[in-house]
Motif scaffolding. Sequence first.
Motif, short mmCIF file in Angstrom:
data_model
loop_
_atom_site.label_atom_id
_atom_site.label_comp_id
_atom_site.label_asym_id
_atom_site.label_seq_id
_atom_site.Cartn_x
_atom_site.Cartn_y
_atom_site.Cartn_z
N ILE A 4 14.13 -41.13 18.17
CA ILE A 4 13.38 -39.63 17.61
C ILE A 4 12.49 -39.44 18.63
O ILE A 4 11.65 -40.43 19.17
CB ILE A 4 12.74 -39.80 16.11
N LYS A 5 12.35 -38.35 19.18
CA LYS A 5 11.29 -38.04 20.01
C LYS A 5 10.08 -37.78 19.41
O LYS A 5 9.90 -37.48 18.33
CB LYS A 5 11.63 -36.72 20.68
N PRO A 6 9.06 -38.23 19.65
CA PRO A 6 7.86 -38.16 18.77
C PRO A 6 7.42 -36.91 18.50
O PRO A 6 6.94 -36.73 17.21
CB PRO A 6 6.68 -38.65 19.85
N GLU A 7 7.62 -35.97 19.37
CA GLU A 7 7.11 -34.53 18.80
C GLU A 7 8.17 -34.06 17.93
O GLU A 7 7.56 -33.03 16.92
CB GLU A 7 7.12 -33.48 20.16
N HIS A 104 13.84 -60.00 10.60
CA HIS A 104 14.80 -59.96 11.80
C HIS A 104 15.42 -58.62 11.87
O HIS A 104 15.78 -58.28 11.03
CB HIS A 104 15.73 -61.14 11.49
N VAL A 105 15.16 -58.27 13.18
CA VAL A 105 15.20 -56.87 13.22
C VAL A 105 16.56 -56.34 13.75
O VAL A 105 17.25 -56.99 14.44
CB VAL A 105 14.23 -56.37 14.43
N SER A 106 17.12 -55.07 13.18
CA SER A 106 18.38 -54.62 13.49
C SER A 106 18.19 -53.16 14.30
O SER A 106 18.87 -52.82 14.73
CB SER A 106 19.24 -54.34 12.28
N SER A 107 16.87 -52.77 13.90
CA SER A 107 16.76 -51.42 14.65
C SER A 107 15.13 -51.42 15.24
O SER A 107 14.47 -51.62 14.05
CB SER A 107 17.54 -50.18 14.25
N VAL A 108 15.03 -50.59 16.15
CA VAL A 108 13.67 -50.59 16.79
C VAL A 108 13.55 -48.93 16.95
O VAL A 108 14.11 -48.35 17.89
CB VAL A 108 13.41 -51.42 17.99
N THR A 109 12.44 -48.32 16.59
CA THR A 109 12.01 -46.82 16.61
C THR A 109 10.54 -46.83 17.31
O THR A 109 9.89 -46.63 16.32
CB THR A 109 12.39 -46.13 15.39
N PRO A 110 10.32 -46.81 18.46
CA PRO A 110 8.90 -46.47 18.78
C PRO A 110 8.31 -45.34 18.32
O PRO A 110 9.10 -44.26 18.36
CB PRO A 110 8.96 -46.78 20.25
N VAL A 111 7.14 -45.02 17.95
CA VAL A 111 6.72 -43.82 17.61
C VAL A 111 5.79 -43.31 18.63
O VAL A 111 5.76 -42.21 19.05
CB VAL A 111 5.66 -44.13 16.13
N TRP A 112 4.81 -44.37 19.23
CA TRP A 112 4.00 -43.99 20.25
C TRP A 112 3.70 -45.08 21.07
O TRP A 112 3.22 -46.28 20.61
CB TRP A 112 2.66 -43.56 19.81
N VAL A 113 4.45 -45.53 22.27
CA VAL A 113 4.12 -46.72 22.84
C VAL A 113 2.73 -46.65 23.50
O VAL A 113 1.86 -47.82 23.54
CB VAL A 113 5.25 -46.78 24.21
N GLY A 114 2.11 -45.76 23.99
CA GLY A 114 0.80 -45.75 24.73
C GLY A 114 0.52 -46.54 25.81
O GLY A 114 1.45 -46.89 26.46
N LYS A 115 -0.77 -46.59 26.32
CA LYS A 115 -1.17 -47.00 27.38
C LYS A 115 -1.52 -48.31 26.98
O LYS A 115 -1.72 -48.99 25.79
CB LYS A 115 -2.36 -46.36 28.03
N GLU A 116 -2.19 -49.34 28.17
CA GLU A 116 -2.39 -50.48 27.75
C GLU A 116 -3.76 -50.74 26.82
O GLU A 116 -4.54 -49.96 27.18
CB GLU A 116 -2.93 -51.50 29.02
N PHE A 117 -3.76 -51.29 25.68
CA PHE A 117 -4.79 -51.49 24.87
C PHE A 117 -6.23 -51.93 25.73
O PHE A 117 -6.21 -52.80 26.43
CB PHE A 117 -4.47 -52.01 23.62
N PRO A 118 -7.42 -51.21 25.41
CA PRO A 118 -8.34 -51.49 26.43
C PRO A 118 -9.07 -52.97 25.71
O PRO A 118 -9.73 -53.47 26.81
CB PRO A 118 -9.37 -50.50 26.22
#
Length: 444
Positions: A4-7, A104-118
């Motif tokens: 899914i596109k985040p928007e 044990h995962v069968s599917s992955v849906t990133p919502v927001w990957v983001g930047k490196e966490f400070p």
Amino acid sequence: MPQIKPENLSTRLDDPSFTPVARVLAAGKGRFKVRGWIKRKRDQKGKIFFVFRDASGEMQVVVDEARVSKEDYGLAGKLQMESSVFFEGEARADERAPGGAELHVSSVTPVWVGKEFPIQKDLSEDFLLDVRHLWLRSGRMGAALRVRAGVHQAFRDFMAAKGYREIHNPSFVSGAVEGGSTLFEVPYFGKKVFLTQSGQFYNEAYVFGLERIWGIAPSFRAEKSRTRRHLTEFWHAEMEAAWMQLPELIDFCQEMVVSIAQDAREKFPNELKLLGRDPNDLKRVDKPFERFTYRKILEAAKEKFPDLRFGSDLGEAEEREITKDFTKPIVVTHYPASLKPFYHRPNPADEETVLCCDFLAPEGYGEIIGGGERCWTLDEVVGRMKAEKLDPKAYEWYLDLRRYGAVPHSGFGLGLERLTTWLCKLPHIREVIGFPRTMNRFYP
Ligand code: 4AD
Ligand code: MG
């Protein structure tokens, strides 16, 4: 789950197709969809291991190259600390996994990957305060905030069970309650007002109608203090009751502290352990608490602080020494009148002292409650004001309470952060409040 596109994402909080981590762990088997955040990530030939968290807990999640599509494996590879994500997969009991099961995962849906966490390696206290808005996600803050919310609720429940009614007080006030030196001034349409130090005077007004009341609100203190127990803005739980005198007040506070401590022990054992408090320690918080007069406690404290005299204030250092070997709070009563604000009622049996009580938490924590019987006749209160060189004119409305149908009454104030800090055995008060306000800190 297709990508899914985040928007274009449409979500609901109460979406029954997602299962909270704690329930997945409890089930230990079955197919589940979960949503939350990546806490840690570890790559290991053909497998990616995540520590995944939501508000209910955390668990290990395994993405195996051999069991997901190439695309999903690629997406999992992009996830980093604090990315938000949906996973779908099969729960399996595994003794080695924290929580006793993993997904044990069968599917992955990133919502927001983001930047490196400070927040990666630098965990210095100052840095973590600068990024408090992000550090709130940590396990440690989460645990402290859950106990804090529990303490709040336990206070409310206790008051409701005793038949007390909740009231609300203003934060802008025209004068001091606890003495003028610790007031914050605020411009107010060409005049100046202050931020309240305590709702007490208003609380006293309510009891002539409602008899028993309580309130929780921020109180503000401008003392230039940098001790580990001082906030410039803290949450003040206060109570006031008509007809009540000091012995009954002490019993009430004692029962309340026991009730809140036992509630925390029963409801938050894991949080307490994580923060460094063995919940069993709190079993010792039972009735009765030892009681001392100020004169008595002074004698004991003199061993360590030979300069103490009748009239010396017991500050953070003295209270730490006095309480360090106790395992439950102690009650200190009858402080010198010179140490307490004018509203405290003089002790008829010893005019140099007043009918007050401070509850000091054990293990060095010190004062968590300040309270007492109030001056209730007009002569008494005006006498105390004059002794303190205060102008009764500034308190006319407060004096009215003594002019019309005055009755004996008592009340107390409890610092919710002080109480929670002790219950969690934390080294500093700022650990139990989301956005602490201290002398140097008002951002974020
Ligand atoms: O002892 P205090 O100053 O008493 C009063 O304000 C009374 N008027 C309350 C009342 O009788 N209604 O403050 C009460 C409690 C303290 O025992 C402490 O727990 C907490 O409020 N407190 C603070 N907590 C955090 N930071 C500070 N600067 C605090 N000052 C007081
Ligand atoms: Mg006090």
